[in-house]
Write a protein that holds these residues in place. Structure first.
Motif, PDB file in Angstrom:
ATOM      1  N   GLY B 164       0.783  -1.219   0.000  1.00 31.22           N
ATOM      2  CA  GLY B 164       0.000   0.000   0.000  1.00 31.22           C
ATOM      3  C   GLY B 164       0.818   1.273   0.000  1.00 31.22           C
ATOM      4  N   GLY B 165       2.110   1.178  -0.273  1.00 29.64           N
ATOM      5  CA  GLY B 165       2.946   2.382  -0.287  1.00 29.64           C
ATOM      6  C   GLY B 165       3.206   2.861  -1.699  1.00 29.64           C
ATOM      7  N   GLU B 166       4.301   3.607  -1.862  1.00 30.66           N
ATOM      8  CA  GLU B 166       4.580   4.212  -3.169  1.00 30.66           C
ATOM      9  C   GLU B 166       5.845   3.670  -3.814  1.00 30.66           C
ATOM     10  OE1 GLU B 166       4.105   8.677  -2.851  1.00 30.66           O
ATOM     11  OE2 GLU B 166       4.137   8.089  -0.751  1.00 30.66           O
ATOM     12  N   VAL B 167       6.537   2.755  -3.126  1.00 33.18           N
ATOM     13  CA  VAL B 167       7.839   2.311  -3.629  1.00 33.18           C
ATOM     14  C   VAL B 167       7.688   1.038  -4.453  1.00 33.18           C
ATOM     15  CG1 VAL B 167      10.170   1.654  -2.974  1.00 33.18           C
ATOM     16  CG2 VAL B 167       8.905   3.280  -1.566  1.00 33.18           C
ATOM     17  N   GLU B 168       8.188   1.103  -5.719  1.00 34.07           N
ATOM     18  CA  GLU B 168       8.168  -0.074  -6.594  1.00 34.07           C
ATOM     19  C   GLU B 168       9.352  -0.963  -6.245  1.00 34.07           C
ATOM     20  OE1 GLU B 168       6.261  -0.927  -9.222  1.00 34.07           O
ATOM     21  OE2 GLU B 168       5.083   0.864  -9.699  1.00 34.07           O
ATOM     22  N   ALA B 169       9.099  -2.243  -5.962  1.00 37.87           N
ATOM     23  CA  ALA B 169      10.182  -3.167  -5.631  1.00 37.87           C
ATOM     24  C   ALA B 169      11.008  -3.501  -6.864  1.00 37.87           C
ATOM     25  CB  ALA B 169       9.607  -4.445  -5.033  1.00 37.87           C
ATOM     26  N   ILE B 170      12.240  -3.949  -6.652  1.00 39.86           N
ATOM     27  CA  ILE B 170      13.060  -4.445  -7.758  1.00 39.86           C
ATOM     28  C   ILE B 170      12.480  -5.780  -8.194  1.00 39.86           C
ATOM     29  CG2 ILE B 170      15.360  -5.251  -8.431  1.00 39.86           C
ATOM     30  CD1 ILE B 170      16.544  -3.449  -6.298  1.00 39.86           C
ATOM     31  N   THR B 171      12.246  -5.934  -9.494  1.00 41.71           N
ATOM     32  CA  THR B 171      11.680  -7.188  -9.997  1.00 41.71           C
ATOM     33  C   THR B 171      12.623  -8.348  -9.687  1.00 41.71           C
ATOM     34  OG1 THR B 171      10.836  -5.873 -11.814  1.00 41.71           O
ATOM     35  CG2 THR B 171      10.654  -8.261 -12.025  1.00 41.71           C
ATOM     36  N   GLY B 172      12.070  -9.387  -9.107  1.00 42.45           N
ATOM     37  CA  GLY B 172      12.889 -10.561  -8.797  1.00 42.45           C
ATOM     38  C   GLY B 172      13.636 -10.455  -7.492  1.00 42.45           C
ATOM     39  N   ALA B 173      13.488  -9.333  -6.800  1.00 40.85           N
ATOM     40  CA  ALA B 173      14.206  -9.178  -5.534  1.00 40.85           C
ATOM     41  C   ALA B 173      13.273  -8.546  -4.505  1.00 40.85           C
ATOM     42  CB  ALA B 173      15.453  -8.331  -5.725  1.00 40.85           C
ATOM     43  N   THR B 174      12.090  -9.159  -4.354  1.00 45.84           N
ATOM     44  CA  THR B 174      11.085  -8.584  -3.466  1.00 45.84           C
ATOM     45  C   THR B 174      11.563  -8.568  -2.011  1.00 45.84           C
ATOM     46  OG1 THR B 174       9.577  -9.760  -4.912  1.00 45.84           O
ATOM     47  CG2 THR B 174       8.616  -8.595  -3.059  1.00 45.84           C
ATOM     48  N   ILE B 175      12.225  -9.653  -1.591  1.00 44.09           N
ATOM     49  CA  ILE B 175      12.622  -9.727  -0.181  1.00 44.09           C
ATOM     50  C   ILE B 175      13.662  -8.661   0.139  1.00 44.09           C
ATOM     51  CG2 ILE B 175      13.683 -11.213   1.569  1.00 44.09           C
ATOM     52  CD1 ILE B 175      12.382 -13.572   0.206  1.00 44.09           C
ATOM     53  N   SER B 176      14.650  -8.489  -0.756  1.00 42.72           N
ATOM     54  CA  SER B 176      15.664  -7.468  -0.536  1.00 42.72           C
ATOM     55  C   SER B 176      15.036  -6.078  -0.552  1.00 42.72           C
ATOM     56  CB  SER B 176      16.748  -7.562  -1.598  1.00 42.72           C
ATOM     57  OG  SER B 176      17.242  -8.865  -1.684  1.00 42.72           O
ATOM     58  N   SER B 177      14.124  -5.844  -1.521  1.00 42.06           N
ATOM     59  CA  SER B 177      13.473  -4.532  -1.605  1.00 42.06           C
ATOM     60  C   SER B 177      12.672  -4.263  -0.339  1.00 42.06           C
ATOM     61  CB  SER B 177      12.526  -4.481  -2.802  1.00 42.06           C
ATOM     62  OG  SER B 177      13.160  -4.919  -3.963  1.00 42.06           O
ATOM     63  N   LYS B 178      12.007  -5.305   0.148  1.00 38.29           N
ATOM     64  CA  LYS B 178      11.183  -5.160   1.335  1.00 38.29           C
ATOM     65  C   LYS B 178      12.053  -4.857   2.559  1.00 38.29           C
ATOM     66  CE  LYS B 178       6.962  -7.210   2.954  1.00 38.29           C
ATOM     67  NZ  LYS B 178       5.936  -8.163   2.585  1.00 38.29           N
ATOM     68  N   ALA B 179      13.195  -5.554   2.641  1.00 36.60           N
ATOM     69  CA  ALA B 179      14.106  -5.326   3.768  1.00 36.60           C
ATOM     70  C   ALA B 179      14.590  -3.881   3.759  1.00 36.60           C
ATOM     71  CB  ALA B 179      15.297  -6.285   3.680  1.00 36.60           C
ATOM     72  N   PHE B 180      15.005  -3.422   2.587  1.00 33.62           N
ATOM     73  CA  PHE B 180      15.504  -2.061   2.476  1.00 33.62           C
ATOM     74  C   PHE B 180      14.417  -1.067   2.868  1.00 33.62           C
ATOM     75  CE2 PHE B 180      16.506   1.893   0.457  1.00 33.62           C
ATOM     76  CZ  PHE B 180      17.883   1.973   0.552  1.00 33.62           C
ATOM     77  N   THR B 181      13.225  -1.256   2.310  1.00 36.99           N
ATOM     78  CA  THR B 181      12.126  -0.328   2.573  1.00 36.99           C
ATOM     79  C   THR B 181      11.746  -0.338   4.054  1.00 36.99           C
ATOM     80  OG1 THR B 181      11.342  -0.929   0.388  1.00 36.99           O
ATOM     81  CG2 THR B 181       9.863   0.379   1.733  1.00 36.99           C
ATOM     82  N   SER B 182      11.743  -1.519   4.649  1.00 36.82           N
ATOM     83  CA  SER B 182      11.347  -1.548   6.059  1.00 36.82           C
ATOM     84  C   SER B 182      12.425  -0.914   6.938  1.00 36.82           C
ATOM     85  CB  SER B 182      11.019  -2.972   6.510  1.00 36.82           C
ATOM     86  OG  SER B 182      12.177  -3.741   6.571  1.00 36.82           O
ATOM     87  N   ALA B 183      13.695  -0.975   6.501  1.00 38.35           N
ATOM     88  CA  ALA B 183      14.741  -0.288   7.267  1.00 38.35           C
ATOM     89  C   ALA B 183      14.511   1.222   7.226  1.00 38.35           C
ATOM     90  CB  ALA B 183      16.117  -0.646   6.722  1.00 38.35           C
ATOM     91  N   VAL B 184      14.111   1.726   6.049  1.00 32.62           N
ATOM     92  CA  VAL B 184      13.824   3.165   5.930  1.00 32.62           C
ATOM     93  C   VAL B 184      12.600   3.525   6.784  1.00 32.62           C
ATOM     94  CG1 VAL B 184      13.241   5.038   4.357  1.00 32.62           C
ATOM     95  CG2 VAL B 184      14.826   3.262   3.622  1.00 32.62           C
ATOM     96  N   ALA B 185      11.566   2.674   6.706  1.00 30.61           N
ATOM     97  CA  ALA B 185      10.361   2.923   7.497  1.00 30.61           C
ATOM     98  C   ALA B 185      10.678   2.932   8.990  1.00 30.61           C
ATOM     99  CB  ALA B 185       9.313   1.855   7.181  1.00 30.61           C
ATOM    100  N   LYS B 186      11.579   2.010   9.376  1.00 28.30           N
ATOM    101  CA  LYS B 186      11.988   1.927  10.775  1.00 28.30           C
ATOM    102  C   LYS B 186      12.673   3.224  11.195  1.00 28.30           C
ATOM    103  CE  LYS B 186      14.682  -1.593  13.141  1.00 28.30           C
ATOM    104  NZ  LYS B 186      15.384  -2.844  12.754  1.00 28.30           N
ATOM    105  N   ALA B 187      13.524   3.763  10.316  1.00 30.90           N
ATOM    106  CA  ALA B 187      14.203   5.018  10.617  1.00 30.90           C
ATOM    107  C   ALA B 187      13.177   6.116  10.854  1.00 30.90           C
ATOM    108  CB  ALA B 187      15.149   5.386   9.471  1.00 30.90           C
TER     109      ALA B 187
END
Lengths: 217, 217
Positions: B164-187
């Protein structure tokens, strides 16, 4: 027939050079040989690990119960791999970024466990040291040569040590041109190079065998 | 004796604990070097880039503060490193170091967040061990995925489109994209929750209005 000490060392350099003669350790051989630097970096890291694990395995060979020997070897190898990884991250960060996940993957490199099981667990400390050193340097030579050929024909450059800016441009590229033969630094190029190297090694081996036959007969 | 079960347990236990001890020592030795390199080679240029627009009048690295966040469920100490960008004694933006679990281990991210409008100034990966060619693309500052973050409103929360956010994940790397995004969200969440604490810490560490009159007799 037992080898002399010097034979123990030199067998890894030619007669039993790991990727070409034993055809062991192919994963790093294919994966990190995009450049000369990747080749020698992975080779030297593996050499260090081979020497350390061979030393410890042969020193402990009369203590470790045979039933838990493989588990013990793996713990010893994994420990040295993590040490190597941390030290490389601290002192050669660029190289460690190039090799990436393939440094921790040395744990499962069959050369190291293979030498521990086939050689170090049956031989003395000095012989195991020489065996590890020879096998490691042979592996380094093999990887560095594949890396050098692939990088040279792929990009026209040779990266000796990127961290210190040691890069040689041997074949100047036209402006805007990025690759000479891009195929060479892509994964299929690794297979083709390995195949060519294996062929050359087999031709050389056949020649040597024939020569010694005619001499003997 | 070598075939007794207690002896095997003893040998494996000794090998394992010695290995653990060695690793702890090597980690103690290499951690400060790796940390110094991260500060110098990743954080400093990152901060210069992100804080360009806010023109801080302090050295964000020298003024950094570390908050104690207690312990995580596994009992490891949790710390939050904050780099403040100040203008005339007040904090206008901060950069925070947060981590999230990725595909191949922890992903450490630095997020530069601005305080007046609540926008993201920029994000960069400090360390990661994701898959080469896929998830490892989060380590590339020129990657389109990374560039999406600058300008987002962190106060509203940052999330992937799938969540439900605005960030498009890297195709084929959903878990890495999610980890990165959640680190930013955590910040962002940590900054929201602990802004007062951060301000207090920063004011404590930087001497208030170092008066030049008092320094010269």
């Amino acid at each position: 027939m037992t080898n002399t000490l010097s034979q123990e060392f030199t067998k890894g350099l030619w007669k039993q050079i790991p990727p070409f003669r034993l055809v062991l350790g192919l994963c790093p051989t294919l994966a990190v040989t995009m450049s000369l630097e990747g080749g020698w970096g992975m080779g030297l890291a593996t050499t260090f690990l081979l020497v350390c694990s061979n030393l410890l395995v042969s020193a402990l060979r009369n203590v470790v119960p045979p039933k838990v020997r493989i588990a013990t070897f793996i713990v010893i190898i994994a420990t040295f791999v993590v040490i190597t990884e941390l030290v490389m991250k601290a002192y050669t960060p660029a190289l460690s970024a190039t090799l990436g996940v393939f440094i921790p993957l040395i744990v499962v490199n069959c050369i190291i466990l293979g030498r521990a099981e086939a050689f170090a667990s049956k031989n003395g400390v000095l012989r195991s040291l020489l065996d590890g050193l020879g096998m490691g340097l042979g592996f380094t030579m093999a990887l560095a040569s594949i890396g050098a050929v692939r990088e040279l024909f792929g990009t026209g450059k040779l990266t000796v040590f990127a961290q210190e800016g040691l890069e040689l441009t041997l074949i100047p590229l036209a402006p805007g041109q990025e690759f000479l033969f891009r195929f060479m630094i892509e994964p299929p190029g690794a297979f083709v190079m390995l195949g060519i190297m294996l062929m050359l090694m087999n031709i050389a081996g056949d020649r040597a065998a024939r020569a010694s036959q005619t001499q003997g007969g | 004796m070598r075939n007794k079960i207690w002896f095997m347990v003893l040998v494996l236990g000794l090998v394992g604990s010695t290995a653990g001890l060695c690793l702890a020592m090597v980690k103690e030795l290499t951690d400060p070097i790796i940390e110094a390199r991260t500060l110098d080679e990743k954080i400093r240029p990152g901060l210069e880039r992100f804080f360009q627009g806010v023109e801080p009048d302090n050295d964000a690295i020298a003024d950094r503060v570390v908050l104690d966040l207690g312990r995580d469920p596994r009992g490891r100490a949790q710390r939050l490193m904050v780099f403040p960008a100040m203008k005339g004694g007040t904090i206008v933006a901060v950069a925070l170091r947060t981590t999230a679990g990725g595909f191949g281990g922890d992903v450490e991210v630095m997020s530069a967040l601005e305080l007046t409008e609540g926008r993201v100034l920029g994000v960069t990966t400090l360390s990661q061990s994701e898959t080469k060619g896929l998830g490892a693309r989060i380590g590339d500052d020129d990657e389109a995925f990374i560039k999406q973050f600058a300008g987002l409103t962190w106060r509203k929360g940052v999330a992937l489109t799938a969540d439900g956010g605005e960030v498009e994940a890297i195709t084929g790397a959903t878990i890495s994209s999610k980890a990165f995004t959640s680190a930013v969200a955590k910040a962002g969440a940590l900054l929201n929750a602990r802004l007062d604490e951060i301000q207090k810490e920063v004011q404590k560490d930087t001497p208030k209005n170092p008066s030049p009159a008092g320094a010269t007799p």
